[in-house]
Design a protein around this motif. Sequence first.
Motif, PDB file in Angstrom:
ATOM      1  N   GLN A   7       0.723  -1.227  -0.089  1.00 56.74           N
ATOM      2  CA  GLN A   7      -0.005  -0.022  -0.001  1.00 56.74           C
ATOM      3  C   GLN A   7       0.869   1.136   0.021  1.00 56.74           C
ATOM      4  O   GLN A   7       1.906   1.392   0.431  1.00 56.74           O
ATOM      5  N   PRO A   8       0.287   2.269  -0.627  1.00 58.57           N
ATOM      6  CA  PRO A   8       1.177   3.596  -0.625  1.00 58.57           C
ATOM      7  C   PRO A   8       1.363   4.066   0.830  1.00 58.57           C
ATOM      8  O   PRO A   8       0.642   3.823   1.927  1.00 58.57           O
ATOM      9  N   GLY A   9       2.637   4.264   1.165  1.00 55.92           N
ATOM     10  CA  GLY A   9       3.293   4.574   2.406  1.00 55.92           C
ATOM     11  C   GLY A   9       4.018   3.442   2.988  1.00 55.92           C
ATOM     12  O   GLY A   9       4.629   3.538   4.036  1.00 55.92           O
TER      13      GLY A   9
ATOM     14  N   ARG B 215      14.114   8.199   0.760  1.00 59.27           N
ATOM     15  CA  ARG B 215      13.249   7.205   0.933  1.00 59.27           C
ATOM     16  C   ARG B 215      13.858   5.766   0.659  1.00 59.27           C
ATOM     17  O   ARG B 215      13.367   4.811   1.368  1.00 59.27           O
ATOM     18  N   PHE B 216      14.821   5.699  -0.138  1.00 60.89           N
ATOM     19  CA  PHE B 216      15.276   4.363  -0.545  1.00 60.89           C
ATOM     20  C   PHE B 216      16.576   4.250  -0.032  1.00 60.89           C
ATOM     21  O   PHE B 216      17.507   5.279   0.043  1.00 60.89           O
TER      22      PHE B 216
ATOM     23  N   SER C  15       8.176   4.649   2.482  1.00 58.39           N
ATOM     24  CA  SER C  15       7.278   5.601   2.010  1.00 58.39           C
ATOM     25  C   SER C  15       6.807   5.557   0.450  1.00 58.39           C
ATOM     26  O   SER C  15       7.028   6.345  -0.341  1.00 58.39           O
ATOM     27  N   LEU C  16       6.387   4.394   0.033  1.00 59.75           N
ATOM     28  CA  LEU C  16       6.571   3.922  -1.218  1.00 59.75           C
ATOM     29  C   LEU C  16       5.191   4.650  -1.662  1.00 59.75           C
ATOM     30  O   LEU C  16       4.354   4.932  -1.157  1.00 59.75           O
TER      31      LEU C  16
ATOM     32  N   VAL D  50       2.671  -0.554  -6.199  1.00 58.10           N
ATOM     33  CA  VAL D  50       2.233   0.400  -5.111  1.00 58.10           C
ATOM     34  C   VAL D  50       0.785   0.507  -5.338  1.00 58.10           C
ATOM     35  O   VAL D  50       0.254   1.335  -6.143  1.00 58.10           O
ATOM     36  N   SER D  51      -0.011   0.140  -4.459  1.00 59.82           N
ATOM     37  CA  SER D  51      -1.445   0.449  -4.683  1.00 59.82           C
ATOM     38  C   SER D  51      -2.310   0.231  -3.529  1.00 59.82           C
ATOM     39  O   SER D  51      -2.195  -0.800  -2.770  1.00 59.82           O
ATOM     40  N   SER D  52      -3.219   0.862  -3.293  1.00 58.52           N
ATOM     41  CA  SER D  52      -4.410   0.858  -2.324  1.00 58.52           C
ATOM     42  C   SER D  52      -5.491  -0.335  -2.831  1.00 58.52           C
ATOM     43  O   SER D  52      -6.315  -0.416  -1.685  1.00 58.52           O
TER      44      SER D  52
END
Length: 116
Positions: free
Chosen positions: A13-15, A66-67, A84-85, A114-116
């Motif tokens: 999921q995002p984040g 972030r990476f 924090s994707l 990366v998806s909800s």
Amino acid sequence: QVQLVESGGGLVQPGGSLRLSCAASGSVGSITAMGWYRQAPGLERELVATVTNGGITNYADSAKGRFTISRDNAKNTMYLQMNSLKPDDTAVYYCKAIIPLKFPYWGQGTQVTVSS
């Protein structure tokens, strides 16, 4: 010859966070630098981060903060810790190994979504 095998991709999921691994085998002693690249559908492959044998790292602007790229030389494995994707990080992530005077070696890629 160098063989590279990526793992650790998946749906997040995002984040969220993921850690990718790239296991190298074969003539690993000849490798001078390694890196992570990614390719989203319809786009060209792009740099994410690189690390030299001396530990010098370089990041794309999109990855900075972030990476984190790292290597465990004892295990001949490179990692990419991704935090924090964002949906824009969705791509196939490829591992690359550089050996002087030779074409670079690439892994087969691992999908990150990366998806909800």
